[in-house]
Design an enzyme around this catalytic site. Structure first.
Site, mmCIF file in Angstrom:
data_model
loop_
_atom_site.group_PDB
_atom_site.id
_atom_site.type_symbol
_atom_site.label_atom_id
_atom_site.label_comp_id
_atom_site.label_asym_id
_atom_site.label_seq_id
_atom_site.Cartn_x
_atom_site.Cartn_y
_atom_site.Cartn_z
ATOM 1 N N GLN A 4 34.104 73.283 32.886
ATOM 2 C CA GLN A 4 35.559 73.152 32.877
ATOM 3 C C GLN A 4 36.048 72.597 34.217
ATOM 4 O O GLN A 4 35.655 73.071 35.282
ATOM 5 C CB GLN A 4 36.191 74.534 32.597
ATOM 6 C CG GLN A 4 37.704 74.514 32.419
ATOM 7 C CD GLN A 4 38.172 73.760 31.185
ATOM 8 O OE1 GLN A 4 37.441 73.620 30.194
ATOM 9 N NE2 GLN A 4 39.384 73.242 31.238
ATOM 10 N N LYS A 59 38.325 77.519 23.583
ATOM 11 C CA LYS A 59 37.099 76.808 23.190
ATOM 12 C C LYS A 59 36.064 77.802 22.671
ATOM 13 O O LYS A 59 35.405 77.565 21.648
ATOM 14 C CB LYS A 59 36.522 76.030 24.391
ATOM 15 C CG LYS A 59 37.360 74.815 24.767
ATOM 16 C CD LYS A 59 36.982 74.203 26.118
ATOM 17 C CE LYS A 59 37.989 73.116 26.498
ATOM 18 N NZ LYS A 59 37.772 72.535 27.830
ATOM 19 N N ASP A 90 31.412 66.554 26.650
ATOM 20 C CA ASP A 90 32.685 66.085 27.214
ATOM 21 C C ASP A 90 32.719 64.557 27.302
ATOM 22 O O ASP A 90 33.784 63.968 27.457
ATOM 23 C CB ASP A 90 32.825 66.619 28.652
ATOM 24 C CG ASP A 90 33.876 67.704 28.789
ATOM 25 O OD1 ASP A 90 34.803 67.729 27.966
ATOM 26 O OD2 ASP A 90 33.751 68.517 29.724
HETATM 27 N N1 GUN Z 1 40.031 70.158 32.043
HETATM 28 C C1 GUN Z 1 41.095 69.595 31.388
HETATM 29 N N2 GUN Z 1 40.655 68.888 30.320
HETATM 30 C C2 GUN Z 1 39.311 69.007 30.306
HETATM 31 C C3 GUN Z 1 38.303 68.507 29.432
HETATM 32 O O1 GUN Z 1 38.548 67.789 28.462
HETATM 33 N N3 GUN Z 1 37.023 68.856 29.755
HETATM 34 C C4 GUN Z 1 36.724 69.615 30.830
HETATM 35 N N4 GUN Z 1 35.450 69.875 31.068
HETATM 36 N N5 GUN Z 1 37.640 70.094 31.654
HETATM 37 C C5 GUN Z 1 38.917 69.790 31.381
#
Ligand code: GUN
Length: 299
Positions: free
Chosen positions: A98, A54, A121
């Site tokens: 995350q 990311k 998100d």
């Molecule tokens: N962990 C696995 N997928 C995601 C996601 O789309 N967003 C976040 N914040 N954590 C994750």
């Protein structure tokens, strides 16, 4: 006949190019780059890989990309303090914490502490509620948003649409299954959600013209569960003997499906592209500029 591949890598690459162009235009107009701040707590190896990806993709697209790495011993109060600081920070348009968080931290309370206007998100209840009600100034969770974009891309190429299709979503998580079902419903599909307690899943799958699999079990969906001519989106990312495998038995399913996303190279590359899209949207809204529209929304 073998299914058409829905090439997520190439759809994501062209969207990423467009995002980079839009980020550069935004920077020229406002004198600042769109800003994404990612929090990672603890040292879960898979999360570390996702967060690095990311960070890199955001900075490649011309964003201000920041990662706050914190130890697993961080308290709930300390994490809330970090979120409050990011909420107040002018240069941060998007905040992502995350998941999963280490034991002892309450995920829901942390998500609710994020300013909904920065919740790229799309996990805050205010944004889930907007999706439920069809109010378009919220944020849609990135993975189902990416699946929808791939489906739009595929059906547009066929001169067809999701309207009236029988869609089946396998999985009912807040991150994928539930928002995916709402997105398909908003596109006028007739939607069923199946899960671990669903009876006679193979028969239900065989009715689906559009099948989205998000169960997190390698090769769970058998080839003969696929309806002839179905469009299959495989959200699964399962590691089997060092290899990435989807939730669908790809080699068998592609003999019956009209189109299918591969793993890897299907939904995966779309997820970060949609995160950048959401961040760009947040940046425009926060600067009082009209947010860009996805091609599919313009048609
Ligand atoms: N962990 C696995 N997928 C995601 C996601 O789309 N967003 C976040 N914040 N954590 C994750």
């Amino acid at each position: 006949m073998s299914a058409t591949l829905i090439d997520g890598a190439s759809v994501a690459a062209s969207l990423n190019e467009r995002i980079a162009d839009l980020a550069s235009t935004f920077a020229k107009r406002t004198g600042r780059k769109p800003g994404l701040s990612v929090c990672i707590v603890g040292d879960d190896p898979a999360s570390a890989v996702y967060v690095r990806a990311k960070e890199k993709r955001a900075s490649n697209a011309g964003f201000e990309s920041r990662v706050l790495r914190q130890s697993a011993s961080l308290s709930q109060a300390e994490l809330l303090e970090t979120i409050n600081a990011l909420n107040a920070e002018e240069s941060t348009d998007g905040i992502l914490v995350q998941l999963p968080l280490p034991p002892g931290l309450q995920e829901r309370a942390i998500i609710e502490a994020i300013d909904p206007r920065k919740d790229v998100d799309g996990f805050h209840t205010e944004n889930s509620g907007k999706l439920l009600c069809g109010i378009e100034d919220g944020f849609v969770p990135c993975t189902p948003f990416g699946c929808l974009h791939l489906l739009h891309h595929h059906f547009a190429q066929q001169g067809d649409s999701l309207a009236g299709k029988r869609a089946l979503v396998l999985g009912r998580s807040n991150i994928v299954g539930k928002p995916m079902a709402l997105l398909l419903l908003a596109e006028h599909a007739s939607v069923t959600i199946a899960h671990s307690r669903t009876r006679d899943l193979p028969a239900l799958c065989r009715e689906a013209e559009v099948l989205v699999a998000a169960v997190g079990r390698a090769n769970f969906v058998q080839g003969d569960w696929i309806r002839q001519g179905a469009v299959v989106v495989d959200v699964g990312i399962n590691r089997e003997e060092g290899k990435l495998t989807g939730d669908v038995d790809f080699s068998e399913a592609q003999k019956r499906a009209a189109a299918i996303t591969p793993v890897p190279g299907g939904v995966g590359p779309m997820t970060i592209a949609m995160l950048l899209w959401n961040t760009l949207t947040a940046a425009h809204r926060r600067s009082g500029l009209p947010p860009p529209r996805l091609q599919a929304e313009q048609d």
